[in-house]
Design an enzyme around this catalytic site. Sequence first.
Site, PDB file in Angstrom:
ATOM      1  N   GLN A 178      39.685  38.414  38.537  1.00  0.00           N
ATOM      2  CA  GLN A 178      38.351  38.132  39.047  1.00  0.00           C
ATOM      3  C   GLN A 178      38.175  36.619  39.228  1.00  0.00           C
ATOM      4  OE1 GLN A 178      35.093  39.360  36.498  1.00  0.00           O
ATOM      5  NE2 GLN A 178      33.711  39.632  38.212  1.00  0.00           N
ATOM      6  N   GLY A 305      35.458  34.556  27.809  1.00  0.00           N
ATOM      7  CA  GLY A 305      35.204  35.256  26.561  1.00  0.00           C
ATOM      8  C   GLY A 305      35.882  36.609  26.620  1.00  0.00           C
ATOM      9  N   GLY A 306      35.579  37.318  27.677  1.00  0.00           N
ATOM     10  CA  GLY A 306      36.179  38.630  27.856  1.00  0.00           C
ATOM     11  C   GLY A 306      36.282  38.970  29.321  1.00  0.00           C
ATOM     12  N   MET A 307      37.177  39.902  29.637  1.00  0.00           N
ATOM     13  CA  MET A 307      37.326  40.377  31.010  1.00  0.00           C
ATOM     14  C   MET A 307      37.511  41.885  30.946  1.00  0.00           C
ATOM     15  SD  MET A 307      37.440  39.770  34.242  1.00  0.00           S
ATOM     16  CE  MET A 307      37.518  41.193  35.318  1.00  0.00           C
ATOM     17  N   GLU A 308      36.702  42.578  31.745  1.00  0.00           N
ATOM     18  CA  GLU A 308      36.552  44.028  31.630  1.00  0.00           C
ATOM     19  C   GLU A 308      37.660  44.816  32.312  1.00  0.00           C
ATOM     20  OE1 GLU A 308      34.652  41.861  33.323  1.00  0.00           O
ATOM     21  OE2 GLU A 308      33.889  42.694  35.189  1.00  0.00           O
ATOM     22  N   ASN A 309      38.904  44.430  32.179  1.00  0.00           N
ATOM     23  CA  ASN A 309      39.970  45.184  32.838  1.00  0.00           C
ATOM     24  C   ASN A 309      39.921  46.638  32.357  1.00  0.00           C
ATOM     25  OD1 ASN A 309      40.906  42.895  34.272  1.00  0.00           O
ATOM     26  ND2 ASN A 309      41.754  42.133  32.349  1.00  0.00           N
ATOM     27  N   HIS A 332      29.546  44.068  25.760  1.00  0.00           N
ATOM     28  CA  HIS A 332      29.436  43.623  27.153  1.00  0.00           C
ATOM     29  C   HIS A 332      30.590  44.166  28.002  1.00  0.00           C
ATOM     30  CE1 HIS A 332      28.343  40.729  30.385  1.00  0.00           C
ATOM     31  NE2 HIS A 332      29.645  40.782  30.619  1.00  0.00           N
ATOM     32  N   GLU A 333      31.805  43.927  27.549  1.00  0.00           N
ATOM     33  CA  GLU A 333      32.961  44.347  28.366  1.00  0.00           C
ATOM     34  C   GLU A 333      33.036  45.876  28.457  1.00  0.00           C
ATOM     35  OE1 GLU A 333      33.850  41.972  30.015  1.00  0.00           O
ATOM     36  OE2 GLU A 333      33.345  40.307  28.688  1.00  0.00           O
ATOM     37  N   HIS A 336      30.752  47.233  31.117  1.00  0.00           N
ATOM     38  CA  HIS A 336      31.303  47.143  32.478  1.00  0.00           C
ATOM     39  C   HIS A 336      32.026  48.433  32.892  1.00  0.00           C
ATOM     40  CE1 HIS A 336      30.528  43.160  34.049  1.00  0.00           C
ATOM     41  NE2 HIS A 336      31.022  42.547  32.986  1.00  0.00           N
ATOM     42  N   GLU A 355      27.038  41.936  36.687  1.00  0.00           N
ATOM     43  CA  GLU A 355      26.773  41.236  35.421  1.00  0.00           C
ATOM     44  C   GLU A 355      25.357  41.439  34.874  1.00  0.00           C
ATOM     45  OE1 GLU A 355      29.111  40.199  33.656  1.00  0.00           O
ATOM     46  OE2 GLU A 355      30.742  40.018  35.103  1.00  0.00           O
ATOM     47  N   ASP A 412      33.300  31.640  42.101  1.00  0.00           N
ATOM     48  CA  ASP A 412      33.139  31.142  40.740  1.00  0.00           C
ATOM     49  C   ASP A 412      31.734  30.616  40.478  1.00  0.00           C
ATOM     50  OD1 ASP A 412      35.147  31.352  38.970  1.00  0.00           O
ATOM     51  OD2 ASP A 412      35.476  29.188  38.791  1.00  0.00           O
ATOM     52  N   TYR A 420      23.604  36.936  35.279  1.00  0.00           N
ATOM     53  CA  TYR A 420      23.631  37.629  33.994  1.00  0.00           C
ATOM     54  C   TYR A 420      22.224  37.835  33.425  1.00  0.00           C
ATOM     55  CZ  TYR A 420      28.694  36.701  33.570  1.00  0.00           C
ATOM     56  OH  TYR A 420      30.043  36.659  33.756  1.00  0.00           O
ATOM     57  N   ARG A 587      38.461  28.415  26.358  1.00  0.00           N
ATOM     58  CA  ARG A 587      37.363  29.170  26.970  1.00  0.00           C
ATOM     59  C   ARG A 587      36.389  28.202  27.638  1.00  0.00           C
ATOM     60  NH1 ARG A 587      33.244  33.222  23.760  1.00  0.00           N
ATOM     61  NH2 ARG A 587      32.077  33.870  25.602  1.00  0.00           N
TER      62      ARG A 587
HETATM   63  N1  BES Z   1      33.570  39.652  34.272  1.00  0.00           N
HETATM   64  C1  BES Z   1      33.191  38.599  33.415  1.00  0.00           C
HETATM   65  C2  BES Z   1      34.131  37.425  33.459  1.00  0.00           C
HETATM   66  C3  BES Z   1      34.254  36.765  34.824  1.00  0.00           C
HETATM   67  C4  BES Z   1      33.164  36.551  35.630  1.00  0.00           C
HETATM   68  C5  BES Z   1      35.498  36.353  35.258  1.00  0.00           C
HETATM   69  C6  BES Z   1      33.315  35.951  36.881  1.00  0.00           C
HETATM   70  C7  BES Z   1      35.651  35.766  36.495  1.00  0.00           C
HETATM   71  C8  BES Z   1      34.561  35.562  37.320  1.00  0.00           C
HETATM   72  C9  BES Z   1      33.058  39.084  31.973  1.00  0.00           C
HETATM   73  O1  BES Z   1      32.569  40.370  31.847  1.00  0.00           O
HETATM   74  C10 BES Z   1      32.073  38.195  31.275  1.00  0.00           C
HETATM   75  O2  BES Z   1      30.948  38.165  31.685  1.00  0.00           O
HETATM   76  N2  BES Z   1      32.508  37.475  30.240  1.00  0.00           N
HETATM   77  C11 BES Z   1      31.672  36.581  29.463  1.00  0.00           C
HETATM   78  C12 BES Z   1      31.362  37.156  28.123  1.00  0.00           C
HETATM   79  C13 BES Z   1      30.118  37.945  28.039  1.00  0.00           C
HETATM   80  C14 BES Z   1      29.840  38.333  26.585  1.00  0.00           C
HETATM   81  C15 BES Z   1      28.902  37.325  28.665  1.00  0.00           C
HETATM   82  C16 BES Z   1      32.434  35.298  29.211  1.00  0.00           C
HETATM   83  O3  BES Z   1      33.625  35.269  29.456  1.00  0.00           O
HETATM   84  O4  BES Z   1      31.841  34.354  28.725  1.00  0.00           O
HETATM   85 ZN    ZN Z   2      30.575  40.557  32.404  1.00  0.00          ZN
END
Ligand code: BES
Ligand code: ZN
Length: 635
Positions: A178, A305-309, A332-333, A336, A355, A412, A420, A587
């Site tokens: 992503q 932080g995380g990615m919802e693969n 959160h993940e 998704h 999001e 991005d 969000y 991060r």
């Molecule tokens: N899908 C997103 C990460 C993302 C968004 C990657 C846009 C590339 C482009 C993921 O679900 C996310 O929102 N991660 C957050 C953590 C969450 C607890 C808000 C992060 O990584 O901070």
């Molecule tokens: Zn997310």
Amino acid sequence: MGWLLYLFCVHYNLHPMHMRNLTFCCCLAIVGLLQACQNKVKPSQPHDAAHDPHSFSQPWLARTTHLDLSLKADFAQKQLTGAARWQIEYTGQASEIIFDTDQLDIKSVSLGPDNRPARWYLAERDSLLGAALHVALEHGAKVVTITYSTRPDAAALGWMEPAMTAGKQQPFLFTQGQAILTRTWIPCQDTPGNRITYTAQIETPPGMMAVMSAENPQHKDANGRYAFRMEQPIAPYLIALAIGDIAFRAVGPRTGIYAEPAMLDKAAWEFADMEKMLVAAEALYGSYRWGRYDLIVLPTGFPFGGMENPRLTFATPTVITGDRSLVALVAHELAHSWSGNLVTNATWNDFWLNEGFTVYIERRIMQALYGAEYAAMPAQLEYAELKATLKELGRDHSDTRLKLDLKDRNPDIASSNIAYVKGAAFLEMLEKLSDRKRWDTFLKSWFDTHAFQARSTEDFLAFLKQHYLQRYQLKANVDEWVYGTGLPANSPAPYSSRLEKAAQAAAGITQALPDTTGWSSHEWVYFVQHLPDGIPNALMQKLDDAYGLSSSGNAEIRCAWYVRAIEQGYVSNILPQVEAFLTGVGRRRFLRPVYGALIQYGHAAEARRIFDKAKAGYHAVSRNSIEAMLRSAAN
Ligand code: BES
Ligand code: ZN
């Protein structure tokens, strides 16, 4: 014929001066004319409402449906080599199929089961979108095979040296697709509007395990050969791979943790509630459609932080705090799995559909497991961050809209907290117009009706009007929320009495330090953020000594503390810890504010020095962001 050819080239965005292209255009035109007369396969259409400004592919003409990927990982060369074999569908109008690629070395392209050489070319590279790979469709071919290898600096690929892992013995690789990075490791139609199923054969060095967003192994294979299958159709940004010294531990019947052996115990303890979260989410929005839900803890270089693969969330090790205070990330993940993976934003302009919905569902899961009082804390922290973003951008900035216009820009940009937190506030406002029962039924029907499809903002608004607003005779300023800037006056604001107490303790800070027994990390963060301006260095030192803020095991607390300390001019005492933090964490959420504070408060040279030292450990996503900040500081 000349002008026809010219028009054709213009239509297909080709450079008519290019001789090779010209000949090729000519062939395509003839093939196209012939095929137009035949009008053969009618594909199940991808999302057609909006043209995706971030992909060259035109899936409504010719689309990919299934991928068989076979790759070998070479850690010494930082290279993946192999083939992507695509099954395709197309209309009679299609004379070619277009793939997105970026910095791939394409070796060959062939058609059909017997791999007959195809006619193909790579268009000129666009710095944002990469280079479109055009493949002529001939003889009714239903399969396209592309052999290729990746570049060491492919933006999706995080090649970690052994020193950057927990175990320090083996290297590690993770991918991040992503938003538009999958094209840097797989030639694909890299648009969330088109879905594909996949299988993969991955070859790793001996002693390593490979895992993907698919059915996964739970043990290492002695020969380093792994086979994967993802049966549900997914958007290409969700294809994901990790390779390393990885072990598995179940935490529930359908849930488990992958991590380096050194992290496995801690991670399994931290995320012990995964199964409960899954059950809570299903109770809200219907059955989980992906089989297992596992999570892999990656090395610190992971930029998010995380990615919802799908089936396998990728997570930063910074959420392993030893006190379960950051488990909202798992909620959160996991959320998704409905918003994003099951019903997917049609283009990145609709990112809030992924999001905003996910933050809303994350909070509902947190409330179900830990109660409303606890869940209000992270919600209020996020709301404060949203207000700060609105102030920084300006309330009338077009990027404060939910529906974005990201054409010619890197998607991005969408990853600010507008999508969000404003997105979640919009849904909460809608919920409050009626009651939770009706709202939840409506949301569940949104997911059920559009399962495994991509949907645009406009699709959602039409569904909302018909099945919620009109049905229950409700009125709402929907257009102001979605197309207007800033935050509408009827935004619900989360309120946490626990956070307010922490803010009061900060406001009245004196040498007699407050009683902080039982504080969660959220209260600590809010406390630090609300320390008043002008605190003498001696008192800052006392706070640090008493509460161990500079060396906290919780990266959220450390990040908030360093930012506030730098703002207060309490820098020299903590600089070594700041440096250790910035070199030990990849991060972006933590890197941006700390580098930002250093730059803003007169320590740009220090920031540059630390960055030069740390950047080898950062993923391209983080490296590029910080580099841009340092560049604009220098100008
Ligand atoms: N899908 C997103 C990460 C993302 C968004 C990657 C846009 C590339 C482009 C993921 O679900 C996310 O929102 N991660 C957050 C953590 C969450 C607890 C808000 C992060 O990584 O901070
Ligand atoms: Zn997310």
